[in-house]
Design an enzyme around this catalytic site. Sequence first.
Site, mmCIF file in Angstrom:
data_model
loop_
_atom_site.group_PDB
_atom_site.id
_atom_site.type_symbol
_atom_site.label_atom_id
_atom_site.label_comp_id
_atom_site.label_asym_id
_atom_site.label_seq_id
_atom_site.Cartn_x
_atom_site.Cartn_y
_atom_site.Cartn_z
ATOM 1 C CG HIS A 1 -1.887 -1.128 1.265
ATOM 2 N ND1 HIS A 1 -2.412 -1.630 2.429
ATOM 3 C CD2 HIS A 1 -2.430 -1.871 0.265
ATOM 4 C CE1 HIS A 1 -3.237 -2.631 2.144
ATOM 5 N NE2 HIS A 1 -3.256 -2.794 0.833
HETATM 6 C C1 LIG Z 1 -0.580 -6.979 -4.926
HETATM 7 C C2 LIG Z 1 -1.391 -5.836 -4.416
HETATM 8 C C3 LIG Z 1 -2.482 -6.085 -3.587
HETATM 9 C C4 LIG Z 1 -3.231 -5.018 -3.099
HETATM 10 N N1 LIG Z 1 -4.393 -5.290 -2.426
HETATM 11 C C5 LIG Z 1 -5.240 -4.284 -2.149
HETATM 12 C C6 LIG Z 1 -6.545 -4.530 -1.680
HETATM 13 O O1 LIG Z 1 -6.984 -5.690 -1.567
HETATM 14 N N2 LIG Z 1 -7.335 -3.470 -1.385
HETATM 15 C C7 LIG Z 1 -6.906 -2.191 -1.523
HETATM 16 O O2 LIG Z 1 -7.661 -1.268 -1.194
HETATM 17 N N3 LIG Z 1 -5.676 -1.909 -1.988
HETATM 18 C C8 LIG Z 1 -4.868 -2.922 -2.357
HETATM 19 N N4 LIG Z 1 -3.658 -2.653 -2.920
HETATM 20 C C9 LIG Z 1 -3.251 -1.252 -3.071
HETATM 21 C C10 LIG Z 1 -4.000 -0.531 -4.167
HETATM 22 O O3 LIG Z 1 -4.303 -1.409 -5.235
HETATM 23 C C11 LIG Z 1 -3.169 0.672 -4.635
HETATM 24 O O4 LIG Z 1 -2.972 1.559 -3.546
HETATM 25 C C12 LIG Z 1 -3.835 1.458 -5.743
HETATM 26 O O5 LIG Z 1 -4.217 0.617 -6.799
HETATM 27 C C13 LIG Z 1 -2.894 2.525 -6.237
HETATM 28 O O6 LIG Z 1 -3.508 3.265 -7.248
HETATM 29 P P1 LIG Z 1 -2.660 4.255 -8.141
HETATM 30 O O7 LIG Z 1 -3.599 4.815 -9.143
HETATM 31 O O8 LIG Z 1 -1.913 5.177 -7.261
HETATM 32 O O9 LIG Z 1 -1.550 3.348 -8.831
HETATM 33 P P2 LIG Z 1 -1.715 2.074 -9.768
HETATM 34 O O10 LIG Z 1 -3.091 1.513 -9.675
HETATM 35 O O11 LIG Z 1 -0.575 1.182 -9.465
HETATM 36 O O12 LIG Z 1 -1.603 2.672 -11.212
HETATM 37 C C14 LIG Z 1 -0.437 3.189 -11.788
HETATM 38 C C15 LIG Z 1 -0.494 2.850 -13.261
HETATM 39 O O13 LIG Z 1 0.471 3.611 -13.949
HETATM 40 C C16 LIG Z 1 1.159 2.779 -14.843
HETATM 41 N N5 LIG Z 1 2.479 3.378 -15.032
HETATM 42 C C17 LIG Z 1 3.476 3.519 -14.120
HETATM 43 N N6 LIG Z 1 4.521 4.153 -14.680
HETATM 44 C C18 LIG Z 1 4.179 4.426 -15.959
HETATM 45 C C19 LIG Z 1 4.840 5.057 -17.039
HETATM 46 N N7 LIG Z 1 6.081 5.551 -16.916
HETATM 47 N N8 LIG Z 1 4.192 5.149 -18.216
HETATM 48 C C20 LIG Z 1 2.926 4.669 -18.372
HETATM 49 N N9 LIG Z 1 2.259 4.047 -17.385
HETATM 50 C C21 LIG Z 1 2.880 3.940 -16.187
HETATM 51 C C22 LIG Z 1 1.178 1.426 -14.171
HETATM 52 O O14 LIG Z 1 1.410 0.385 -15.088
HETATM 53 C C23 LIG Z 1 -0.200 1.383 -13.539
HETATM 54 O O15 LIG Z 1 -1.170 0.872 -14.416
HETATM 55 C C24 LIG Z 1 -2.872 -3.691 -3.417
HETATM 56 C C25 LIG Z 1 -1.775 -3.439 -4.241
HETATM 57 C C26 LIG Z 1 -1.051 -4.495 -4.757
HETATM 58 C C27 LIG Z 1 0.097 -4.205 -5.676
#
Ligand SMILES: Cc1cc2nc3c(=O)[nH]c(=O)nc-3n(C[C@H](O)[C@H](O)[C@H](O)COP(=O)(O)OP(=O)(O)OC[C@H]3O[C@@H](n4cnc5c(N)ncnc54)[C@H](O)[C@@H]3O)c2cc1C
Length: 509
Positions: A445
Site C-alpha cells: 500500500h
Molecule cells: C498486490 C497488491 C495487492 C493489493 N491489495 C489491495 C486490496 O486488496 N485493497 C486495496 O484497497 N488496496 C490494495 N492494494 C493497493 C491498491 O491497489 C493501490 O494503492 C492502488 O491501486 C494505487 O492506485 P494508483 O492509481 O496510485 O496506482 P496504480 O493503480 O498502481 O496505477 C499506476 C499505473 O500507472 C502505470 N504506469 C506507471 N509508470 C508508468 C509510465 N512511466 N508510463 C505509463 N504508465 C505507467 C502502471 O502500469 C499502472 O497501471 C494492493 C496493491 C497491490 C500491488
Amino acid sequence: MTRRIVVCGGGSAGGVLAARLSEDPANTVTLVEAGPDYRTPEETAPEVLDANQFGFTTHDWGYESADNVAEADSIPMFGIVEQGVVPVLRGKVIGGSSSVNGANALRPTAEDFARWTGLGSDRWSWDEVLPYLKKLEDDPVGGELHGTGGPVHIERFTEGNGLRPVMAAFLEACAQAGHPIHHDMNGADRRGAGPNPFNRKDGIRQSSAIAYLGPARDRENLTVLGGGTVDRVEFTDDGTARAVLLADGTRLEADLVILSAGAIGSPAILMRSGIGPRRLLEELSIPVIQALEGVGRNLRDHPMVYLTYAVDEEAVGELTPPLQTVLAFSSGGADCEGEVDLHALPFTMEPGVMLVPLGLVRPYSLGSVEITSPDPEADPRIRLGLFDHPDDIRRMVAGIRQVRDIMGSAPLEKYVRGETWPGPEATTDADLTRAILQGKNTYCHAVGTCAMGAEGTPTGVVDQSGKVHGVDGLYVVDASIMPDIPAVPTNTTVMMMAERCGDGMREGA
Ligand SMILES: Cc1cc2nc3c(=O)[nH]c(=O)nc-3n(C[C@H](O)[C@H](O)[C@H](O)COP(=O)(O)OP(=O)(O)OC[C@H]3O[C@@H](n4cnc5c(N)ncnc54)[C@H](O)[C@@H]3O)c2cc1C
C-alpha cells in the site's frame, strides 16, 4: 475549443480520471498505460479478471525494495518472487494495481482525514470526502454512510451468503477474544471483526478498468494507449506543461497533463521531467525545471508479516475465496490505546496451510523512491523502510501475541494444527523481533511520494487539488499525493481522490 488532456498511467486513479473527464465532450482524453490494455472482460487475462486470483503473478513491474532480507527456507513466501527479496508489487496493466490486488474495499475513516487536515490539507475533511466515497460505490448495505448505483459494486460474504465455515469460526474466535463483530466493516464503528467488503461482482474484480473505463470505451473523445511508457513531461519556457514524451519517441501535445502512475511511477516521471530534489537531478544531469525536495520522500507503506498455520485440510475444505474476513484491532500501549493499528486477515491458498497476514496500518516508518537514471526503462531505487521505527516492531510483536491467542482458541480448534511461522519456539520479544525482521513484507500500500502540502515545506509537492507546485498545467492524482497513509488498504481512497480531483478539473469548476 477542446481541451487536450493526457493522463499518464491507467491504474486506480488514471482509470477513474479518464472515464470522468471524458464525460465532457469539450475534453479529448488520452490515457497512456505502460502495461497491456484489455478492452473487454473477454480479452482480459483470467488472473486479472478473477477476484479470487492475483494478477500480480503475471502483470507486475518487478520492483524490489532495499529492505531485502536474508534468504531462509522457513520464511512465508506469499507474494515473494525471489527468496530474500522484498517485492514492491505494482500492477502493470490497464487498471494498474486495482487489476491485480486483493479487491478488499475497506474505506478510509474520519480519523484518517483528521490526520490529513492536521497536516494542512484542510479541504480533505471527512465531510468533504464522504460524498465521493458514496459516489463511487454501489453497496447494497445502504444507509446514510453508503452509496448505491455507483460504478464500484461491493460484496460481502456472510452467514448464508458464501461465508466459509473456517472464516465463520475465525469471527467467532475474535468475538470470544472480546472483539466486537460488525456486519459492515465500512460502517461507523470500525474496530472489530467482520466480513471484508470487496469490490467484486459475480467473481469479477471491479478494477478501474472494468468499473470505470469499460462503460466509457465507446466515447470518441477517449483514447487508451496500452503498452506506452511515459518518459517525461515537456514544458514551455515559462514552465507550463505542453506535451508528454513516451519512451518510444511519441510526443503527445497537451493542455493539461495528469500523472497517475502511482506511488513509484509518478515521482519517477516528475524527476525525469526535471522536478525533484535538486542534488539528485544535477547528479543525473537532468535540467532542473522546478526543485522540489519532497518528490520521492515521505513514502509510507503498511508493513506486514505472514503468520502461518498448519491446518486440517478436510476441515477447511474449499480454499476459495481465500480471503473473507478481517479483524481490525489495537496493539494497545501508551500511544495507540483504542486506535486501530493492526489488521489480521486469514487466508487460504494452499491445501493444509492457512496464512494470517498481519498488517500494521498506522506505521511510523518512512521510505523513499529515487530514479537511478534518466532512462525511463531503468528501475528506481525504492526503500520501503519497513519496521525502521522501533515502535512499529513493538506494535507488531503485540499484534502477533493477540493473533496467536485467537488462532489457538476453541472455535478454531477443529481447523488449526499448529503455528509453523514464526513457530512455537519463538516466544520472547527478542525472538519475535528477530522473526519480524527476517520475514518482513508489505501489505502493498505504498503512498505519499508526491505528497499534498504547502509549497516550500519539506514534503509538499502538490497543492490540495493535485497541482504540482511551481509549474502550470501539471497535476498528480494517485496514491502518491496522500499526505499520510490511511489505516486501511488504499485502493478505495485512491479512487475517491480521483473522483474528487477530477471534479475539480471540470472546465470552469
Ligand atoms: C498486490 C497488491 C495487492 C493489493 N491489495 C489491495 C486490496 O486488496 N485493497 C486495496 O484497497 N488496496 C490494495 N492494494 C493497493 C491498491 O491497489 C493501490 O494503492 C492502488 O491501486 C494505487 O492506485 P494508483 O492509481 O496510485 O496506482 P496504480 O493503480 O498502481 O496505477 C499506476 C499505473 O500507472 C502505470 N504506469 C506507471 N509508470 C508508468 C509510465 N512511466 N508510463 C505509463 N504508465 C505507467 C502502471 O502500469 C499502472 O497501471 C494492493 C496493491 C497491490 C500491488
